[in-house]
Design a protein around this motif. Structure first.
Motif, PDB file in Angstrom:
ATOM      1  N   PRO A  68     102.083  74.582  81.178  1.00 20.55           N
ATOM      2  CA  PRO A  68     101.705  73.656  81.874  1.00 20.55           C
ATOM      3  C   PRO A  68     102.215  72.871  82.835  1.00 20.55           C
ATOM      4  O   PRO A  68     103.615  71.789  82.061  1.00 20.55           O
ATOM      5  N   ALA A  69     101.669  72.010  83.993  1.00 22.30           N
ATOM      6  CA  ALA A  69     102.554  70.963  84.644  1.00 22.30           C
ATOM      7  C   ALA A  69     103.124  70.024  84.033  1.00 22.30           C
ATOM      8  O   ALA A  69     101.978  69.073  83.539  1.00 22.30           O
ATOM      9  N   GLY A  70     104.254  69.584  84.153  1.00 19.66           N
ATOM     10  CA  GLY A  70     104.188  67.637  83.799  1.00 19.66           C
ATOM     11  C   GLY A  70     105.219  68.655  81.706  1.00 19.66           C
ATOM     12  O   GLY A  70     104.820  67.410  80.953  1.00 19.66           O
ATOM     13  N   HIS A 119     102.939  60.930  87.320  1.00 17.47           N
ATOM     14  CA  HIS A 119     101.586  60.083  87.012  1.00 17.47           C
ATOM     15  C   HIS A 119     101.163  59.711  85.706  1.00 17.47           C
ATOM     16  O   HIS A 119     100.310  58.975  85.302  1.00 17.47           O
ATOM     17  N   ASP A 161     100.777  62.269  93.082  1.00 18.27           N
ATOM     18  CA  ASP A 161     100.828  63.110  91.848  1.00 18.27           C
ATOM     19  C   ASP A 161     101.013  64.944  91.676  1.00 18.27           C
ATOM     20  O   ASP A 161     100.523  66.119  92.033  1.00 18.27           O
ATOM     21  N   THR A 162     102.730  64.705  91.115  1.00 13.71           N
ATOM     22  CA  THR A 162     103.142  65.766  90.986  1.00 13.71           C
ATOM     23  C   THR A 162     102.714  66.810  90.348  1.00 13.71           C
ATOM     24  O   THR A 162     102.529  68.386  90.569  1.00 13.71           O
ATOM     25  N   ALA A 163     101.429  66.423  88.900  1.00  8.27           N
ATOM     26  CA  ALA A 163     100.857  67.673  88.417  1.00  8.27           C
ATOM     27  C   ALA A 163      99.777  68.129  89.630  1.00  8.27           C
ATOM     28  O   ALA A 163      99.181  69.763  89.720  1.00  8.27           O
ATOM     29  N   ARG A 164      99.061  67.522  90.494  1.00  2.00           N
ATOM     30  CA  ARG A 164      98.322  68.274  90.920  1.00  2.00           C
ATOM     31  C   ARG A 164      99.123  69.136  92.008  1.00  2.00           C
ATOM     32  O   ARG A 164      98.902  70.293  92.104  1.00  2.00           O
ATOM     33  N   HIS A 198     102.277  70.487  91.543  1.00  2.00           N
ATOM     34  CA  HIS A 198     102.813  72.104  91.286  1.00  2.00           C
ATOM     35  C   HIS A 198     101.749  73.058  90.790  1.00  2.00           C
ATOM     36  O   HIS A 198     101.868  73.866  91.603  1.00  2.00           O
ATOM     37  N   ARG A 199     100.942  72.396  90.967  1.00  2.00           N
ATOM     38  CA  ARG A 199      99.253  73.619  90.669  1.00  2.00           C
ATOM     39  C   ARG A 199      99.263  74.304  91.808  1.00  2.00           C
ATOM     40  O   ARG A 199      98.411  74.816  91.898  1.00  2.00           O
ATOM     41  N   VAL A 222     101.588  76.322  93.732  1.00  2.00           N
ATOM     42  CA  VAL A 222     102.010  77.350  92.734  1.00  2.00           C
ATOM     43  C   VAL A 222     100.718  78.324  93.347  1.00  2.00           C
ATOM     44  O   VAL A 222     101.243  79.261  93.418  1.00  2.00           O
ATOM     45  N   ASN A 223      99.901  77.707  92.703  1.00  2.00           N
ATOM     46  CA  ASN A 223      99.026  78.727  92.190  1.00  2.00           C
ATOM     47  C   ASN A 223      98.549  79.708  93.440  1.00  2.00           C
ATOM     48  O   ASN A 223      97.816  81.644  93.252  1.00  2.00           O
ATOM     49  N   VAL A 259      99.762  78.521  87.005  1.00  2.00           N
ATOM     50  CA  VAL A 259      99.970  77.158  86.334  1.00  2.00           C
ATOM     51  C   VAL A 259      98.846  76.868  85.206  1.00  2.00           C
ATOM     52  O   VAL A 259      98.054  76.028  86.076  1.00  2.00           O
ATOM     53  N   PRO A 260      99.094  76.141  84.152  1.00  2.00           N
ATOM     54  CA  PRO A 260      97.666  75.736  83.053  1.00  2.00           C
ATOM     55  C   PRO A 260      97.441  74.422  83.745  1.00  2.00           C
ATOM     56  O   PRO A 260      98.650  73.986  83.885  1.00  2.00           O
ATOM     57  N   ASP A 261      96.286  74.313  83.648  1.00  2.84           N
ATOM     58  CA  ASP A 261      95.912  72.077  83.743  1.00  2.84           C
ATOM     59  C   ASP A 261      96.460  71.983  83.050  1.00  2.84           C
ATOM     60  O   ASP A 261      95.933  71.859  81.693  1.00  2.84           O
ATOM     61  N   PRO A 262      98.021  70.916  82.598  1.00  2.00           N
ATOM     62  CA  PRO A 262      97.691  69.296  81.486  1.00  2.00           C
ATOM     63  C   PRO A 262      97.323  68.874  81.292  1.00  2.00           C
ATOM     64  O   PRO A 262      97.893  68.316  80.277  1.00  2.00           O
ATOM     65  N   TYR A 265      95.876  57.672  83.835  1.00  2.00           N
ATOM     66  CA  TYR A 265      97.265  58.578  84.036  1.00  2.00           C
ATOM     67  C   TYR A 265      97.091  57.990  86.134  1.00  2.00           C
ATOM     68  O   TYR A 265      96.090  56.945  86.745  1.00  2.00           O
ATOM     69  N   GLY A 266      98.422  57.422  87.081  1.00  2.00           N
ATOM     70  CA  GLY A 266      98.826  57.514  88.069  1.00  2.00           C
ATOM     71  C   GLY A 266      98.371  55.401  87.618  1.00  2.00           C
ATOM     72  O   GLY A 266      98.727  54.943  88.852  1.00  2.00           O
ATOM     73  N   TRP A 304     100.658  53.251  85.683  1.00  3.89           N
ATOM     74  CA  TRP A 304     101.260  52.676  84.669  1.00  3.89           C
ATOM     75  C   TRP A 304     101.995  51.213  85.667  1.00  3.89           C
ATOM     76  O   TRP A 304     101.784  51.661  87.068  1.00  3.89           O
ATOM     77  N   HIS A 356     104.702  65.832  74.027  1.00  2.09           N
ATOM     78  CA  HIS A 356     106.103  66.381  75.930  1.00  2.09           C
ATOM     79  C   HIS A 356     107.089  66.703  75.758  1.00  2.09           C
ATOM     80  O   HIS A 356     108.187  66.101  74.301  1.00  2.09           O
TER      81      HIS A 356
END
Lengths: 408, 356
Positions: free
Chosen positions: A93-95, A167, A176-179, A181-182, A185-186, B12-15, B27-28, B30, B83
């Motif tokens: 999963p991202a992150g 984030h 937003d690195t996870a967003r 990334h997905r 790459v997807n 890539v799976p949704d985290p 999220y975002g 901090w 994590h």
């Protein structure tokens, strides 16, 4: 109860000491797993002879051309139960967040079909499920796939990617690195699952210039967070920091370590920042985590061409986009377009087994930029050309382009 | 034949489904962080919510009993979420401060060292080695286990001048990457060619093209199509071995270890830098690679003593200069330290800037 375990006097020596021992783990698995009994035997054989005994081959799952790393033993006559010991590369999963529930589910699948040995994570970011027989690969993949996990990349393909925690738990994260990334790459799953590029292509996503994903050196396309306005300074917290650590500490460890000397400690124990000369290195922010933060107008810098040694030597990525926002869907679409153009150009112009960095080295950055439709920018270089050996009869047109863009 | 199941190309799976609820909520958002003790990060959100992340070292190559044990710990102390860091450390997020110390005690009792944060020597980035790679010159897990046993005290403390990232690589492709200290295989002899197999196993033009110094050419040996290596040109890198396994580069005696210093990927202070050669000819000596470990410890000892706060290995050497580095570490300086690869002129001293 598995078959008799081999004597492993050398590996046994790796069971002592304060660090967790992978050998102890392998032995735990070998108690009821013949494959791991022989795997331990082969590994001990490697330790004795100082040689590796795995060879590649062709193993896959239906519909995909990559993602399984085939391993056949060259000493299978001695260690028949680990004759086939393939790896499933599964994208994280991202992150790299996991619930214990999903980890347990993974363990159950892997206990049923594979060796029980797993690495979190490989150097490209994959979860590596290590040790499975050819005839069980499809069933294991099917179960992981039904859980919502997909195979990663192998061979000349877009590879599995990594993004930092971003984030999710970092105030320094600039996008937003996870967003990203997905989203990015997807887009390239076909290029990941059906290897047809000249060589591997890696994306990596780091939220700030600390580059925790090592993207500048490990990614063909590194997306690194940054900001273009003034950094945030909480002067009350600066004063508190000076009061607790002392002026000398701040002078020695904050101001004198600034690479462009753009930060000064004033007589009233506040900081003065010359933001136009700040190169966003992150040092002062790393030291004063409560008082200093990246600015609010955040985005990314994109660098292309990082890689390790093979074949022309190590290369860092080179700036091709000094700054772009990465917030709206349009921003993300633009980044995806740059990635697509880069991969298309790479596919058409790189030599076999040539990475993007080597291709750029061979053809020059300008040809690459023209190929993917990006304009030259002085922020892409350390300093201008030092050699006069170049044909410059198009100077006036090029200067006009610059003036037009500047007026733009 | 039974109908085959087509893959779901989910990518890539949704985290978010696997993310600790506290991280998801903020999220975002901090605000700042600090490190109350080695191995613990404390983050505070704009909302005022706080989270403590406890970081522990793992063996990376884990048996599923170890993974389940980590899950048990996560369920008991960290609300069922974990994590992983890029260096295979595991982090447990704790929302109740009073659970931090019991969690640390539990991890330690179960054999997982707590640390790896800030200016520690964190877990070593490593590759596959003899356990699973098809071209390894050495092991990876064993080298890392041996070194981390030696460096354990520096993992659980934050007493180095700045963070120390060590990497290992079991061939010269260097999958391990750049490091403050990198321990990599360095072959010292050209490949040994099994001419009976080359013609059938290797795509010869591909192998010729793979050589960085054009030292390989097609040849007929004993009446069979094969390849030959100009051993005067050969740099013993092993690039020909993956596409052509009959060109065996790994040698129990002549595949040595080399140590490189001063690599960094971060932009903090100076720009990212590659690591530089400092020692080679080190025996590849399982099961504990004591000769390599001794040099790594010596370098770390000198760095710890001589570098100033916040100087990464590269920053420190830049300040004191390479001659002093060799003097302080008592490592020999040889002709092999002087680069002759492309761009090498840029690595030479073209000035009178010399320390005495």
């Amino acid at each position: 109860m598995a078959k008799q375990i081999h004597d492993t006097p050398m590996l046994d020596q790796l069971e002592s000491g304060p660090w967790p021992s992978f050998v102890t783990g392998l032995k735990r698995l070998a108690k009821d797993n013949d494959m791991m009994v022989d795997l331990l035997g082969q590994l001990e054989h490697s330790y004795e002879t100082r040689k590796g005994f795995w060879k590649g081959g062709t193993v896959g799952v239906f519909g995909y051309g990559g993602g399984i790393i085939p391993r056949f033993s060259e000493v299978a006559s001695k260690f028949p139960d680990s004759a086939e010991f393939h790896t499933l590369r599964i994208q994280p999963p991202a992150g790299m967040h996991y619930s214990t529930a999903v980890l347990r589910q993974m363990c159950d699948v892997w206990e049923k079909h594979g060796s029980g040995l797993v690495a979190f994570h490989g150097q490209s970011g994959d979860i590596m499920f290590q040790g499975i027989r050819t005839d069980k690969v499809q069933a294991a993949f099917d179960e992981f796939n039904e859980m919502g996990f997909d195979l990663g990349g192998a061979g000349p393909a877009v590879r599995t990617s990594m993004s930092c925690i971003g984030h999710a738990r970092c105030e320094q994260s600039c996008y937003d690195t996870a967003r990203a990334h997905r989203d990015i790459v997807n887009t390239f799953m076909d290029d990941m699952h059906r290897p047809a590029l000249p060589y591997k292509f890696k994306f990596k996503f780091s939220g700030c210039p600390n580059d925790c994903m090592n993207s500048v050196q490990r990614a063909d396309m590194a997306v690194i967070g940054t900001w273009c306005d003034d950094m945030q300074v909480d002067q009350a917290e600066v004063k508190a920091f000076v009061a607790s650590r002392g002026r000398q500490y701040v002078l020695d460890n904050v101001t004198t370590r600034c690479p462009t000397k753009c930060i000064r400690l004033k007589d009233d124990d506040t900081l003065d920042v010359d933001n136009r000369n700040c190169v966003r290195c992150m040092h002062c922010i790393n030291v004063m985590t409560k008082a200093l933060k990246p600015g609010k107008d955040r985005g990314v810098t994109v660098l292309i061409g990082g890689k390790r040694t093979l074949k022309i030597g190590d290369l860092f990525g080179t700036v091709v986009v000094p700054f772009m926002k990465l917030e709206s869907q349009e921003d993300m679409d633009r980044l995806r377009e740059i990635a697509q153009n880069t991969i298309d150009f790479f596919a058409e112009n790189a030599l076999e087994h040539e990475r993007t960095g080597e291709m750029i080295d061979r053809i020059g950055l300008v040809n690459f930029l023209e190929g993917i439709g990006l304009e030259v920018d002085p922020r892409m270089i350390d300093y201008p050309r030092v050699s006069s050996y170049v044909r410059m009869d198009g100077w006036d047109e090029e200067a006009a382009k610059w003036n037009e863009r500047k007026a733009g | 034949m039974a109908e085959m199941r087509p893959p779901i190309e989910s990518g890539v799976p949704d985290p978010f489904q696997y993310m600790h609820p506290m991280l998801r909520r903020n999220y975002g958002q901090w605000k700042w962080h600090d490190r109350p003790r080695p191995g613990v990060l404390h983050h505070v959100a704009e909302s005022g919510e706080e989270v403590w992340s406890v970081r522990a070292g793992t063996q990376r190559q884990m048996d599923l009993y170890t993974v389940r044990k980590l899950c048990d710990i996560g369920d008991e102390y960290a609300e069922g979420f974990v994590h992983f860091t890029i260096r295979s450390n595991i982090e447990f997020m704790v929302t109740d401060k009073s659970k931090v110390d019991p969690l640390i005690a539990k991890l330690q009792a179960e054999g997982f060292p707590v640390g790896g944060t800030g200016n520690s020597v964190t877990m070593i980035a490593h590759t596959q080695g003899w356990l699973h790679c098809d071209i390894p010159g050495t092991d990876a897990s064993g080298v890392v286990k041996s070194l981390m046993d030696e460096l354990h005290a520096e993992f659980i403390r934050e007493e180095m001048p700045n963070r120390v990232h060590i990497t290992t690589s079991c061939c010269q492709i260097n999958c391990g990457g750049q490091g403050d200290i990198a321990i990599n295989i360095q072959h010292t002899k050209p490949p040994k060619i099994n001419h009976d197999l080359v013609g059938n196993v290797c795509e010869r033009p591909t192998v010729v093209a793979r050589c960085p110094v054009a030292a390989i050419r097609p040849a007929v040996v004993n009446g069979k199509p094969s390849l030959e290596v100009d051993e005067k040109k050969c740099i013993c890198c092993g690039a020909c071995y993956p596409p052509c396994p009959p060109m065996q580069i790994n040698d129990p005696e002549h595949s040595k270890l080399s140590i490189w210093v001063g690599g960094k990927n971060s932009n903090a202070r100076g720009k990212p830098q590659f690591h530089k050669l400092v020692a080679a000819g080190i025996p590849n000596n399982p099961p504990r690679w004591t000769e390599a470990a001794a040099i790594v410890k010596k370098i770390l000892h000198v760095y710890k003593k001589d570098a100033k706060d916040w100087e990464r290995m590269a920053d420190w050497v830049e300040r004191i200069g390479w001659p002093r580095f060799f003097e302080l570490t008592e490592l020999p300086f040889t002709k092999f330290h002087i680069d002759n690869w492309r761009g090498a002129r840029n690595t030479l001293n073209a000035s009178t800037h010399i320390r005495f």
